[in-house]
Design a protein around this motif. Structure first.
Motif, PDB file in Angstrom:
ATOM      1  N   MET A 129       1.010  -1.220  -0.066  1.00  0.00           N
ATOM      2  CA  MET A 129      -0.021  -0.042   0.054  1.00  0.00           C
ATOM      3  C   MET A 129       0.918   1.403   0.109  1.00  0.00           C
ATOM      4  SD  MET A 129      -2.958  -1.158   2.758  1.00  0.00           S
ATOM      5  CE  MET A 129      -3.111   0.647   3.137  1.00  0.00           C
ATOM      6  N   PRO A 130       0.673   2.175  -0.991  1.00  0.00           N
ATOM      7  CA  PRO A 130       1.536   3.316  -1.014  1.00  0.00           C
ATOM      8  C   PRO A 130       1.004   4.341  -0.040  1.00  0.00           C
ATOM      9  CG  PRO A 130       0.209   3.364  -2.850  1.00  0.00           C
ATOM     10  CD  PRO A 130      -0.135   1.935  -2.154  1.00  0.00           C
ATOM     11  N   LEU A 131       1.668   4.504   1.050  1.00  0.00           N
ATOM     12  CA  LEU A 131       1.200   5.430   2.248  1.00  0.00           C
ATOM     13  C   LEU A 131       1.364   6.965   2.021  1.00  0.00           C
ATOM     14  CD1 LEU A 131       2.516   3.544   5.264  1.00  0.00           C
ATOM     15  CD2 LEU A 131       0.242   3.824   4.124  1.00  0.00           C
ATOM     16  N   ALA A 132       0.368   7.742   1.956  1.00  0.00           N
ATOM     17  CA  ALA A 132       0.523   9.209   1.345  1.00  0.00           C
ATOM     18  C   ALA A 132       0.864   9.835   2.697  1.00  0.00           C
ATOM     19  CB  ALA A 132      -0.861   9.583   1.044  1.00  0.00           C
ATOM     20  N   VAL A 133       2.016  10.563   2.688  1.00  0.00           N
ATOM     21  CA  VAL A 133       2.545  11.388   3.850  1.00  0.00           C
ATOM     22  C   VAL A 133       1.943  12.821   3.744  1.00  0.00           C
ATOM     23  CG1 VAL A 133       4.556  11.645   5.075  1.00  0.00           C
ATOM     24  CG2 VAL A 133       4.492   9.452   3.844  1.00  0.00           C
ATOM     25  N   PRO A 134       1.471  13.276   4.806  1.00  0.00           N
ATOM     26  CA  PRO A 134       1.036  14.552   4.769  1.00  0.00           C
ATOM     27  C   PRO A 134       2.269  15.653   4.803  1.00  0.00           C
ATOM     28  CG  PRO A 134       0.556  13.923   6.980  1.00  0.00           C
ATOM     29  CD  PRO A 134       0.860  12.608   5.998  1.00  0.00           C
ATOM     30  N   ARG A 135       2.271  16.632   4.254  1.00  0.00           N
ATOM     31  CA  ARG A 135       3.618  17.519   4.008  1.00  0.00           C
ATOM     32  C   ARG A 135       3.092  18.893   4.632  1.00  0.00           C
ATOM     33  NH1 ARG A 135       7.303  15.835   0.518  1.00  0.00           N
ATOM     34  NH2 ARG A 135       6.860  14.094  -0.469  1.00  0.00           N
ATOM     35  N   ARG A 136       4.503  19.780   5.056  1.00  0.00           N
ATOM     36  CA  ARG A 136       3.999  20.933   5.525  1.00  0.00           C
ATOM     37  C   ARG A 136       5.457  21.951   5.030  1.00  0.00           C
ATOM     38  NH1 ARG A 136       7.381  22.606   9.494  1.00  0.00           N
ATOM     39  NH2 ARG A 136       8.938  20.805  10.644  1.00  0.00           N
ATOM     40  N   ARG A 137       5.289  23.066   4.978  1.00  0.00           N
ATOM     41  CA  ARG A 137       6.054  24.042   4.653  1.00  0.00           C
ATOM     42  C   ARG A 137       7.114  24.343   5.897  1.00  0.00           C
ATOM     43  NH1 ARG A 137       4.518  29.530   1.539  1.00  0.00           N
ATOM     44  NH2 ARG A 137       3.398  29.757   3.575  1.00  0.00           N
ATOM     45  N   SER A 138       8.571  24.148   5.640  1.00  0.00           N
ATOM     46  CA  SER A 138       9.620  24.516   6.653  1.00  0.00           C
ATOM     47  C   SER A 138       9.782  25.986   6.726  1.00  0.00           C
ATOM     48  CB  SER A 138      10.825  23.564   6.255  1.00  0.00           C
ATOM     49  OG  SER A 138      11.682  23.889   7.149  1.00  0.00           O
ATOM     50  N   ARG A 139      10.505  26.253   7.866  1.00  0.00           N
ATOM     51  CA  ARG A 139      10.837  27.441   7.976  1.00  0.00           C
ATOM     52  C   ARG A 139      12.079  27.678   7.083  1.00  0.00           C
ATOM     53  NH1 ARG A 139      10.542  28.967  14.448  1.00  0.00           N
ATOM     54  NH2 ARG A 139       7.901  28.734  14.549  1.00  0.00           N
ATOM     55  N   ARG A 140      12.988  26.657   6.911  1.00  0.00           N
ATOM     56  CA  ARG A 140      14.114  26.902   6.040  1.00  0.00           C
ATOM     57  C   ARG A 140      13.670  26.988   4.624  1.00  0.00           C
ATOM     58  NH1 ARG A 140      18.295  22.192   8.449  1.00  0.00           N
ATOM     59  NH2 ARG A 140      18.183  22.940  10.321  1.00  0.00           N
ATOM     60  N   ARG A 141      14.766  27.924   4.030  1.00  0.00           N
ATOM     61  CA  ARG A 141      14.305  28.339   2.686  1.00  0.00           C
ATOM     62  C   ARG A 141      15.465  27.605   1.815  1.00  0.00           C
ATOM     63  NH1 ARG A 141      10.553  32.529   3.298  1.00  0.00           N
ATOM     64  NH2 ARG A 141      10.364  32.728   1.156  1.00  0.00           N
ATOM     65  N   THR A 142      15.099  27.702   0.301  1.00  0.00           N
ATOM     66  CA  THR A 142      15.884  27.081  -0.520  1.00  0.00           C
ATOM     67  C   THR A 142      15.879  27.780  -1.978  1.00  0.00           C
ATOM     68  OG1 THR A 142      16.614  25.020  -1.733  1.00  0.00           O
ATOM     69  CG2 THR A 142      14.200  25.372  -1.808  1.00  0.00           C
ATOM     70  N   ALA A 143      16.735  27.951  -2.708  1.00  0.00           N
ATOM     71  CA  ALA A 143      17.093  28.650  -3.856  1.00  0.00           C
ATOM     72  C   ALA A 143      15.975  28.321  -4.979  1.00  0.00           C
ATOM     73  CB  ALA A 143      18.280  28.386  -4.554  1.00  0.00           C
ATOM     74  N   ALA A 144      15.412  29.268  -5.511  1.00  0.00           N
ATOM     75  CA  ALA A 144      14.277  28.857  -6.475  1.00  0.00           C
ATOM     76  C   ALA A 144      14.270  30.054  -7.634  1.00  0.00           C
ATOM     77  CB  ALA A 144      12.999  29.061  -5.760  1.00  0.00           C
ATOM     78  N   ARG A 145      13.712  29.803  -8.517  1.00  0.00           N
ATOM     79  CA  ARG A 145      13.681  30.482  -9.818  1.00  0.00           C
ATOM     80  C   ARG A 145      12.556  31.746  -9.663  1.00  0.00           C
ATOM     81  NH1 ARG A 145      13.436  26.690 -15.127  1.00  0.00           N
ATOM     82  NH2 ARG A 145      15.561  25.569 -14.840  1.00  0.00           N
ATOM     83  N   SER A 146      11.594  31.557  -8.776  1.00  0.00           N
ATOM     84  CA  SER A 146      10.601  32.611  -8.442  1.00  0.00           C
ATOM     85  C   SER A 146      10.355  32.444  -6.773  1.00  0.00           C
ATOM     86  CB  SER A 146       9.359  32.415  -9.043  1.00  0.00           C
ATOM     87  OG  SER A 146       8.793  31.272  -9.003  1.00  0.00           O
ATOM     88  N   GLY A 147       9.922  33.467  -6.291  1.00  0.00           N
ATOM     89  CA  GLY A 147       9.042  33.403  -4.864  1.00  0.00           C
ATOM     90  C   GLY A 147       9.688  34.837  -4.210  1.00  0.00           C
ATOM     91  N   SER A 148      10.084  34.567  -3.090  1.00  0.00           N
ATOM     92  CA  SER A 148      10.549  35.970  -2.038  1.00  0.00           C
ATOM     93  C   SER A 148      11.986  36.196  -2.504  1.00  0.00           C
ATOM     94  CB  SER A 148      10.330  35.532  -0.621  1.00  0.00           C
ATOM     95  OG  SER A 148       9.109  35.185  -0.352  1.00  0.00           O
ATOM     96  N   PRO A 149      12.392  37.533  -2.372  1.00  0.00           N
ATOM     97  CA  PRO A 149      13.716  37.954  -2.932  1.00  0.00           C
ATOM     98  C   PRO A 149      14.890  37.359  -1.950  1.00  0.00           C
ATOM     99  CG  PRO A 149      12.072  39.718  -2.950  1.00  0.00           C
ATOM    100  CD  PRO A 149      11.312  38.647  -2.570  1.00  0.00           C
ATOM    101  N   ASP A 150      15.861  36.945  -2.156  1.00  0.00           N
ATOM    102  CA  ASP A 150      16.964  36.261  -1.441  1.00  0.00           C
ATOM    103  C   ASP A 150      17.794  37.499  -1.444  1.00  0.00           C
ATOM    104  OD1 ASP A 150      18.842  34.997  -0.201  1.00  0.00           O
ATOM    105  OD2 ASP A 150      18.726  33.150  -1.195  1.00  0.00           O
ATOM    106  N   LEU A 151      17.966  38.433  -0.312  1.00  0.00           N
ATOM    107  CA  LEU A 151      18.629  39.500  -0.262  1.00  0.00           C
ATOM    108  C   LEU A 151      20.309  39.176  -0.170  1.00  0.00           C
ATOM    109  CD1 LEU A 151      16.551  41.739   1.991  1.00  0.00           C
ATOM    110  CD2 LEU A 151      16.613  41.956  -0.350  1.00  0.00           C
ATOM    111  N   ARG A 152      20.531  38.027   0.706  1.00  0.00           N
ATOM    112  CA  ARG A 152      21.863  37.778   0.951  1.00  0.00           C
ATOM    113  C   ARG A 152      22.587  37.272  -0.325  1.00  0.00           C
ATOM    114  NH1 ARG A 152      23.141  33.412   5.812  1.00  0.00           N
ATOM    115  NH2 ARG A 152      22.654  35.472   6.482  1.00  0.00           N
TER     116      ARG A 152
END
Length: 351
Positions: A129-152
């Motif tokens: 049985m494939p178990l569907a694992v619930p997900r959540r957004r972490s506080r940690r951030r990762t590089a992306a092509r769009s989203g919020s500005p990464d000032l550093r």
């Protein structure tokens, strides 16, 4: 031959008839017979069963005799192995329904009515049985092509262009799996269900690293490591060795308090989906259970309670422990059969 209304049980009844005559036709062999028979013409049903249900030459005479009696109504005399038995009439339509329903019958069957062989087959089905694992957004951030500005990163890149921020960088919050925690009641009142529920927890633990499992009766025992083995029977044996109060009394409130004091507030329950498997028959203080459930609901993302007694249509949560816990439960389901656990599996992904 059975009537059309009983066609869904043809394959299972034939397997039971063979077992009654001493042939080792367990649920696994019956499932193999269903898959094989679905690929052949009805006239070749004899050979499909012979290839999947017969363990050795000594079973051939018994198989021939039971097959002839069961499907053709012939006298129970020993049939010649070289004779091909032809199945005619309405069996083709009935068998198509029966072959597809052998495993479905087992899925719908309550754990309390399952034999040890059927529990073993259920463990195999749980692994698939494939178990569907619930997900959540972490506080940690990762590089992306769009989203919020990464000032550093934007400032770092500006060093290449004389301090001008010509090349902007973006980031987004990481998405990770929520932790799922199983609290399994292995007290005496849950004897008929605890083995299958521990098997389900074992399958879940093998599906992801962020799953935890505890057993409780009169005390709490962490069994995550005990269940972290590939073999379900070995996992159950190791868990039974560690849980000293298996088939004992039930103190749900005290066990929950210990879980929250030692594990929950340290982060294990925070933002997690906590699945409690119990019939709610509390022999301790129900007020303590209500207090600990309130604490748990404030920490956890969702609280799921599986009560196998809910499988019965006439069930009402009237016992003191269940009444104290229900106001703090987000999902109240049965978990008394594989079908109900499969429904829970799909619901977990949406929590």
């Amino acid at each position: 031959m059975t009537e059309s209304s009983d066609a869904v049980a043809v394959a299972t009844q034939f397997g039971r008839a063979l077992r009654a005559e001493g042939v080792e036709a367990g649920p696994g062999r019956i499932a193999g017979f269903c898959r094989a028979a679905a690929l052949v013409e009805p006239r070749d049903l004899y050979w499909a069963g012979r290839a999947t249900l017969v363990a050795g030459p000594r079973d051939l005479p018994v198989y021939d005799r039971v097959f002839a009696s069961f499907f053709t109504g012939a006298p129970t005399e020993t049939a010649q192995p070289s004779v091909r038995v032809h199945v005619e009439g309405t069996l083709e339509t009935e068998l198509e329904v029966a072959l597809a329903s052998s495993i479905e019958l087992l899925r719908q069957k309550t754990f309390a009515d399952c034999s040890p062989e059927e529990i073993a087959e259920l463990a195999r089905l749980m692994e698939e049985m494939p178990l569907a694992v619930p997900r959540r957004r972490s506080r940690r951030r990762t590089a992306a092509r769009s989203g919020s500005p990464d000032l550093r990163r934007t400032l770092r890149r500006s060093f290449r262009t004389g301090g001008e921020p010509l090349e902007r960088a973006w980031s987004r919050r990481r998405v990770q799996q929520r932790r799922v925690v199983f609290l399994l009641d292995v007290s005496g009142s849950m004897t008929e269900y605890s083995r299958a529920l521990v098997m389900f927890a074992h399958a879940a633990l093998r599906a992801g690293r962020r799953w935890e499992a505890f057993c409780f009766g009169t005390r709490l025992t962490r069994v995550t490591r005990a269940l972290a083995t590939a073999d379900p029977d070995e996992a159950l044996r190791r868990a039974a060795e560690e849980v000293v109060d298996w088939n004992g009394g039930t103190r749900i409130g005290e066990s929950l308090k210990r879980f929250l004091d030692e594990y929950g507030h340290r982060g294990m329950a925070r933002g997690a989906v906590v699945v409690i498997c119990s019939d709610g028959l509390e022999v301790g203080d129900p007020d303590l259970l209500g207090q600990q459930m309130a604490r748990l609901s404030r920490l956890a993302h969702r609280v799921v309670w599986l009560n196998p007694l809910k499988e019965h249509a006439e069930y009402e949560p009237l016992v003191r422990g269940m009444r104290a816990a229900l106001p703090h439960v987000d999902v109240f389901s049965s978990g008394g059969s594989l079908a109900s656990l499969d429904a829970l599996r799909r619901e977990l992904g949406a929590l």
